[in-house]
Design a protein around this motif. Structure first.
Motif, PDB file in Angstrom:
ATOM      1  N   VAL A   1       0.768  -1.423  -0.204  1.00  0.00           N
ATOM      2  CA  VAL A   1      -0.172  -0.001   0.131  1.00  0.00           C
ATOM      3  C   VAL A   1       0.615   1.230  -0.307  1.00  0.00           C
ATOM      4  CG1 VAL A   1      -1.570   1.623   1.429  1.00  0.00           C
ATOM      5  CG2 VAL A   1      -1.655  -1.253   1.238  1.00  0.00           C
ATOM      6  N   LEU A   2       1.817   1.261   1.375  1.00  0.00           N
ATOM      7  CA  LEU A   2       2.668   2.616   0.780  1.00  0.00           C
ATOM      8  C   LEU A   2       3.346   3.065   0.363  1.00  0.00           C
ATOM      9  CD1 LEU A   2       2.863   2.503   5.096  1.00  0.00           C
ATOM     10  CD2 LEU A   2       1.740   4.470   3.527  1.00  0.00           C
ATOM     11  N   PRO A   3       4.311   1.454  -0.549  1.00  0.00           N
ATOM     12  CA  PRO A   3       4.964   1.750  -1.360  1.00  0.00           C
ATOM     13  C   PRO A   3       4.498   2.425  -2.789  1.00  0.00           C
ATOM     14  CG  PRO A   3       5.303   0.116  -0.482  1.00  0.00           C
ATOM     15  CD  PRO A   3       4.705   0.178  -0.275  1.00  0.00           C
ATOM     16  N   ILE A   4       3.498   1.948  -3.133  1.00  0.00           N
ATOM     17  CA  ILE A   4       2.478   2.260  -4.565  1.00  0.00           C
ATOM     18  C   ILE A   4       1.538   3.508  -4.489  1.00  0.00           C
ATOM     19  CG2 ILE A   4       0.320   1.821  -5.248  1.00  0.00           C
ATOM     20  CD1 ILE A   4       1.030  -1.226  -6.087  1.00  0.00           C
ATOM     21  N   LEU A   5       1.362   3.797  -2.993  1.00  0.00           N
ATOM     22  CA  LEU A   5       1.138   5.525  -2.831  1.00  0.00           C
ATOM     23  C   LEU A   5       2.257   6.630  -2.978  1.00  0.00           C
ATOM     24  CD1 LEU A   5      -1.289   5.326   0.294  1.00  0.00           C
ATOM     25  CD2 LEU A   5      -1.547   6.538  -2.162  1.00  0.00           C
ATOM     26  N   ILE A   6       3.281   6.417  -2.267  1.00  0.00           N
ATOM     27  CA  ILE A   6       4.975   6.584  -2.526  1.00  0.00           C
ATOM     28  C   ILE A   6       4.717   7.157  -4.252  1.00  0.00           C
ATOM     29  CG2 ILE A   6       7.193   7.278  -2.513  1.00  0.00           C
ATOM     30  CD1 ILE A   6       6.632   6.092   0.474  1.00  0.00           C
ATOM     31  N   GLY A   7       4.832   5.391  -5.178  1.00  0.00           N
ATOM     32  CA  GLY A   7       5.784   5.607  -5.884  1.00  0.00           C
ATOM     33  C   GLY A   7       4.517   6.151  -7.394  1.00  0.00           C
ATOM     34  N   THR A   8       2.849   6.228  -7.047  1.00  0.00           N
ATOM     35  CA  THR A   8       1.939   7.434  -7.938  1.00  0.00           C
ATOM     36  C   THR A   8       1.933   8.126  -7.424  1.00  0.00           C
ATOM     37  OG1 THR A   8       0.613   5.389  -7.259  1.00  0.00           O
ATOM     38  CG2 THR A   8       0.176   6.988  -8.166  1.00  0.00           C
ATOM     39  N   LEU A   9       2.774   8.645  -6.380  1.00  0.00           N
ATOM     40  CA  LEU A   9       2.704  10.409  -5.985  1.00  0.00           C
ATOM     41  C   LEU A   9       3.696  10.625  -6.677  1.00  0.00           C
ATOM     42  CD1 LEU A   9       1.563  10.617  -2.316  1.00  0.00           C
ATOM     43  CD2 LEU A   9       0.183  11.734  -4.103  1.00  0.00           C
ATOM     44  N   LEU A  10       4.802   9.683  -6.546  1.00  0.00           N
ATOM     45  CA  LEU A  10       6.252  10.349  -7.408  1.00  0.00           C
ATOM     46  C   LEU A  10       6.244  11.153  -8.532  1.00  0.00           C
ATOM     47  CD1 LEU A  10       9.577   9.970  -6.855  1.00  0.00           C
ATOM     48  CD2 LEU A  10       9.160   8.287  -7.396  1.00  0.00           C
ATOM     49  N   ALA A  11       5.050   9.029  -9.348  1.00  0.00           N
ATOM     50  CA  ALA A  11       5.153  10.287 -10.757  1.00  0.00           C
ATOM     51  C   ALA A  11       4.289  11.443 -10.996  1.00  0.00           C
ATOM     52  CB  ALA A  11       4.748   8.514 -11.596  1.00  0.00           C
ATOM     53  N   VAL A  12       2.975  11.611  -9.737  1.00  0.00           N
ATOM     54  CA  VAL A  12       2.871  12.687 -10.336  1.00  0.00           C
ATOM     55  C   VAL A  12       3.839  14.268 -10.278  1.00  0.00           C
ATOM     56  CG1 VAL A  12       0.596  13.781  -9.417  1.00  0.00           C
ATOM     57  CG2 VAL A  12       0.123  11.740 -10.156  1.00  0.00           C
ATOM     58  N   HIS A  13       3.687  13.681  -9.246  1.00  0.00           N
ATOM     59  CA  HIS A  13       5.427  14.888  -8.917  1.00  0.00           C
ATOM     60  C   HIS A  13       5.703  15.296  -9.790  1.00  0.00           C
ATOM     61  CE1 HIS A  13       6.869  17.239  -5.151  1.00  0.00           C
ATOM     62  NE2 HIS A  13       8.389  16.639  -6.562  1.00  0.00           N
TER      63      HIS A  13
END
Lengths: 201, 454
Positions: free
Chosen positions: B207-219
């Motif tokens: 859950v947390l890595p996917i959230l971080i990865g997704t936000l990273l892509a948006v960032h």
């Protein structure tokens, strides 16, 4: 009613229903409303004190120079209320509340080992403050240095803990072995909403 | 060969216009823009090493007896989780290297994010039109903290168990709902029922890595779409002009070299510098703890806050409204992150500056922002250092109790002193610059007059 308003209302109702439906799986995660388990203690009058290998403690085993970790006999050691610390203090130093008369036979006292602040186990029995102010050893939790005085009923003498250490009344049986003489005076572990309410409500 | 491959791709994806644009993207030419990249590359190392570790880790609290190759633990009762981490350290080839690299990478990851955030804050890079990029960045920082905490908690060694106990106490300490909250998370009273380890595990590895990865892509997408900010350069700069080096052939090899360097440093650390030797801590039991316990650095500010708060619970009648750990363990981080999240809007409201900004401020250009930021940092870092007071006592012999009293005073006074001094320094730097410019101008004119005279 306009079509736009109708659709907005319908979407809102659908969203609310979906949100409400999520509550059901969420409450399966744990006993959400029933906090009774936080008051659980395996101790009762007559239960023997044993060491981590299950060997009973005798009153004669307890010296004044160190502290001992004890568990209730035949109980899972990984229950928060199971581990206790046992020490012997010269009886003339002991200053317990009047309601706890007889809780410390031969000057042997027992307290919950779990700090009432962060829930770590107390692992030190040392002189916590400067020698002139506190020459006698006290229990220290290594996480945030909450310090409890065994001579005065587990009162907090330093550190962030907001509640005294729960005390376990003791008795010595005819074989010279240590037994609990009842349950703790207070729930074990870190504070929560109902911790001072006298039990599950 | 290459051109045939490119044509193959273009004919099937229509990617040529996008690629042309991407390759010509201009990167600002300043080292401080690489801090975010360091975080990105540490994240890649984290994912790679983390996936490897999942191949050997058992997220289970079933009790087992150790028979592995580390003699001091042989015959000891422990959970499957702890046993598998000891096995990774001693019996899986390269297991210890990967585990320690993973741990080091986590520490570097959070550090790089914090430094990156400081760069963005002190240069005003968060201003319109980049508030969203900034908020997503702060959100990622917020997510890395539970991610790291869960990571070292999963090992179920003595230290991680103590950390979980404190986490449980903080959850319990939420006013009114704390007991219900903690019981929901742990599935019962501490140390939790059998499902708790799988809950931590799925949060940590999914859950947390996917959230971080997704936000990273948006960032990153937002950074590229609004374009990087620019430092002011003499004469040539304007809000609408971009100066820098192109992605290819300029930035790409640099960036690649940075990636390899970050990975090399992390693997060197993982191979050479011991971190979290769980076999020395032993397995966790509710009734055991050890002295000198410290969390990973990025949670040090919370242990400091928990230790600084004086002993009291807020009690109304027979109800405990605010148990003590709430102040340091919950309210303090909420205040810090709350301040970080609202800062761009707060600053805009106070300054009334609603324009878009592509050119960065230097810290001295915005004395109030720099001063408030420095005071805020002082506050958080003093509380962080208060968490290490026990180590200072061990190394230097300064009484723990006096240190705590000193910190209690310092965290209230020092931020304001730093704020005041920083603002003065900024203003002095501005004045010095004005004088220098004047001097230059005068010299110029004198030289011209001299030339005219001869």
């Amino acid at each position: 009613m306009t079509r736009k308003r109708f659709l907005k209302g319908a979407a809102g109702a659908a969203g609310a229903a979906l949100g409400a439906a999520l509550v059901v799986p969420a409450v399966s995660l744990g006993p959400a409303l029933d906090t009774e388990s936080l008051y659980y203690s395996p101790w009762y009058r007559g239960r023997r004190l044993v060491d981590e290998n299950g060997r009973p403690y005798r009153a004669d085993d307890i010296s004044t120079t160190t502290f001992y970790t004890a568990y209730p006999e035949n109980v899972d050691h990984e229950v928060l209320a199971a581990p206790i610390v046992v020490v012997r203090i010269k009886p003339d130093r002991i200053d317990l509340p009047a309601s706890r008369a007889g809780w410390a036979p031969e000057g042997i006292l027992a307290y919950s080992k779990i700090c009432t602040h962060g829930g770590c186990a107390i692992s030190e029995y040392r002189k916590p403050l400067f020698p002139p102010t506190s020459p006698e050893p006290a229990f220290v939790c290594p996480c945030h240095y909450s310090t409890f005085d065994p001579a005065t009923g587990g009162s907090v003498i330093y550190g962030p803990a907001g509640r005294n250490l729960p005390q376990l009344p003791l008795m010595i049986d005819h074989a010279g072995e240590l037994r609990a003489a009842g349950d703790f005076n207070d729930p074990v572990g870190p504070s929560f909403w109902g911790v001072r309410s006298g039990g599950p409500t | 060969m290459l051109s045939r491959f490119v044509r193959f791709l273009d004919e099937r994806t229509g990617s040529a216009p996008f690629a042309r644009k991407a390759l010509r993207y201009l990167f600002p030419d300043h080292w401080s823009f690489l801090l975010g990249e360091v975080a990105l590359y540490a994240f890649i190392v984290l994912v790679a090493t983390g996936v490897y570790l999942t191949l050997f880790f058992h997220p289970s609290t079933a009790v087992t007896t150790y028979h592995g190759s580390y003699a001091p633990l042989r015959g000891m009762q422990m959970t499957e989780a702890y046993r598998s981490v000891v096995d990774i350290s001693f019996d899986v080839k390269a297991g210890l290297l990967i585990r320690q690299t993973h741990h080091w990478a986590a520490d570097v990851f959070v550090a790089a994010i914090v430094l990156h955030l400081m760069r963005v804050f002190f240069t005003g890079a968060f201003r319109k039109p980049r508030e969203l990029t900034y908020v997503i960045g702060v959100l990622m920082l917020l997510l890395t903290l539970p991610e790291g905490y869960l990571g070292y908690s999963l090992a179920d060694d003595l230290l991680s168990g103590m950390g979980l106990a404190i986490g449980y106490a903080v959850a319990l300490s939420f006013p009114i709902i704390g007991a219900n909250l903690a019981l929901l998370i742990w599935g019962g009273p501490f140390p939790g029922d059998g499902t708790f380890w799988s809950r931590m595990y799925v949060m940590h590895v999914f859950v947390l890595p996917i959230l971080i990865g997704t936000l990273l892509a948006v960032h990153l997408a937002l950074v590229a779409s609004r374009h990087h900010t620019q430092f002011r350069r003499k004469d040539r700069q304007s809000e609408r002009r971009i100066l820098g080096i192109p992605a290819f052939p300029g930035q790409a090899p640099r960036s690649l070299a940075l990636f390899f360097s970050v990975a090399a440093v992390l693997f060197l650390l993982g191979g050479l510098v011991q971190i979290n030797p769980v076999w020395l801590w032993g397995p966790y039991h509710v009734g055991e703890s050890t002295n000198g316990a410290q969390p990973d650095w990025y949670l040090g500010w919370l242990i400091g806050a928990l230790r600084l708060v004086p002993h009291f619970d807020v009690v109304i009648g027979d109800r405990t409204l605010v148990p003590n750990p709430f102040w340091g363990g919950a309210l303090f981080p909420m205040v810090v992150f709350g301040a970080l999240f609202i800062w761009p809007w707060l600053e805009r409201r106070v300054t009334g500056d609603r324009r878009a900004h592509n050119v960065l401020d230097r810290p001295r250009d915005a004395p109030w922002r720099t001063a408030i930021g420095a005071g805020f940092l002082t506050w958080v870092f003093l509380i962080f250092f208060a968490g290490a007071a026990d180590r200072i006592y061990v190394f230097l012999g300064i009484s723990y109790i006096s240190q705590i009293w000193a910190y209690r005073g310092l965290v209230i006074v020092a931020p304001f002193i730093v704020l005041f001094v920083t603002r003065k320094v900024c203003l002095a730097l501005q004045r010095a610059e004005a004088i220098e410019a004047e001097q230059e101008q005068a010299e110029h004119e004198a030289a011209r007059a001299e030339a005219a005279a001869t």
